[in-house]
Scaffold this active site. Sequence first.
Site, mmCIF file in Angstrom:
data_model
loop_
_atom_site.group_PDB
_atom_site.id
_atom_site.type_symbol
_atom_site.label_atom_id
_atom_site.label_comp_id
_atom_site.label_asym_id
_atom_site.label_seq_id
_atom_site.Cartn_x
_atom_site.Cartn_y
_atom_site.Cartn_z
ATOM 1 N N ASP A 134 -22.763 11.549 -50.823
ATOM 2 C CA ASP A 134 -22.338 11.459 -49.427
ATOM 3 C C ASP A 134 -20.829 11.655 -49.282
ATOM 4 O OD1 ASP A 134 -23.102 10.778 -46.569
ATOM 5 O OD2 ASP A 134 -21.549 9.294 -46.952
ATOM 6 N N TYR A 194 -38.757 20.840 -35.074
ATOM 7 C CA TYR A 194 -37.814 21.784 -35.671
ATOM 8 C C TYR A 194 -38.412 23.187 -35.691
ATOM 9 C CZ TYR A 194 -35.909 17.351 -37.430
ATOM 10 O OH TYR A 194 -35.419 16.079 -37.533
ATOM 11 N N LYS A 201 -22.793 18.985 -45.684
ATOM 12 C CA LYS A 201 -22.670 18.805 -47.134
ATOM 13 C C LYS A 201 -23.492 17.598 -47.553
ATOM 14 C CE LYS A 201 -20.618 15.182 -46.058
ATOM 15 N NZ LYS A 201 -21.335 13.913 -46.404
ATOM 16 N N ARG A 251 -28.080 6.385 -45.640
ATOM 17 C CA ARG A 251 -27.373 6.322 -46.924
ATOM 18 C C ARG A 251 -27.948 5.248 -47.844
ATOM 19 N NH1 ARG A 251 -23.901 7.529 -42.843
ATOM 20 N NH2 ARG A 251 -22.519 9.328 -43.142
ATOM 21 N N SER A 256 -35.729 17.604 -32.035
ATOM 22 C CA SER A 256 -35.957 16.330 -32.694
ATOM 23 C C SER A 256 -37.443 16.225 -32.985
ATOM 24 C CB SER A 256 -35.483 15.165 -31.814
ATOM 25 O OG SER A 256 -35.588 13.936 -32.511
ATOM 26 N N ALA A 272 -29.133 13.337 -35.754
ATOM 27 C CA ALA A 272 -28.382 12.409 -36.596
ATOM 28 C C ALA A 272 -27.099 11.973 -35.888
ATOM 29 C CB ALA A 272 -28.048 13.076 -37.926
ATOM 30 N N LEU A 280 -29.445 17.067 -41.119
ATOM 31 C CA LEU A 280 -30.542 16.222 -41.590
ATOM 32 C C LEU A 280 -30.152 15.467 -42.866
ATOM 33 C CD1 LEU A 280 -33.393 18.851 -41.082
ATOM 34 C CD2 LEU A 280 -32.935 16.841 -39.648
ATOM 35 N N ARG A 335 -23.084 13.561 -32.630
ATOM 36 C CA ARG A 335 -22.269 13.075 -31.521
ATOM 37 C C ARG A 335 -20.860 13.647 -31.586
ATOM 38 N NH1 ARG A 335 -24.011 6.688 -32.205
ATOM 39 N NH2 ARG A 335 -26.266 7.037 -32.037
#
Length: 343
Positions: free
Chosen positions: A177, A58, A97, A165, A36, A13, A74, A17
């Site tokens: 989110d 995974y 979260k 999202r 991945s 995701a 994830l 980064r």
Amino acid sequence: MSEKLRWGVLGTARIVRKTIPALQKTKNGEVVGIASRTEEKAKEYANRHGVPQTFGSYEALLASPDIDAVYIPLPNSLHLEWILKSLDAGKHVLCEKPLAMSAAECEEVSRKADETGLKVLEGFMYRFHPRFEKLQELLAAGAVGKVTFLHIGHSFDAGGADNIRWYAGLGGGALFDTGCYCVNVSRMVAGQEPARVAAFGNYRDANDRGLIDVSIAGMLRFPGSATALFDTGVNLERRNFLEITGTEGRLYLDNPFGLLEEDSVLEEHHFGQDTVHHEFKGENHFVRMGEHFADSVLNGRPLRYDLTDAGANARVLEALDQAARKHEASEPKPHSGAGPGVS
């Protein structure tokens, strides 16, 4: 177990980064593997971030004896599945979260963690920054008197249609989110659970991916009269602030939830007095959280907050979501035509 906690990362995701470099900076941990859905994608991220091992699934990462703990970035709807699989594989878990999509799911994680004796932490990294340690110290000392209002704004523009999202099936939307931060900090400052909640949301179906809340405003009413007001959105200009107002003063923090490297200030205001500026050197709170988690695993120390907190946060999020979707609120009475104060 080695002297350093050996991390594996489930997924590539966008957040990794930032978080992989942070975990690599911890003094008591190292990122040794990334997985991945394709090994090519895993290798791309591993080469970019200097991670030595890659896995094409995974499950393969979880089967590796070289991994002590996993970081899960994830989509929200996949958290429960992969937390449980990680625990079954004997791995400790740091999860982005919200930990899960409901209080019932959080309780399922808690039962599995108790059964396996492994550590699980919901990744509210902002709670580990020195600014919040100072903020809690000031509140405990009565710096603002009795807390009366909290006001939190947390929004940004999620951008293109490929962003997770915008997918209802992946747990998208503003409340779970960015709103989860607003609820979490409100509960932390109040030191108790809200007695009542109210919320209003703006919804849309983005490209036939299900109805999501693109922005939402909520209110939490705590026993003892403190009230938290928040607004959050994933289609708005970036905003990020926390204001705590009490009977004796006010605390203000800009960018409370950001991954900070720059210096920052916690403002303390009192009636008719000069503002007190509590200054903090730039510090990445994800590094601090990673070190705290590794210390807890390696040395058997308790986590700063446990899964009870995750379940409590989820219960409030569920209540806010239900209130917003049902439009449960009192309607103002029609105007009678009389002026203010006239009967």
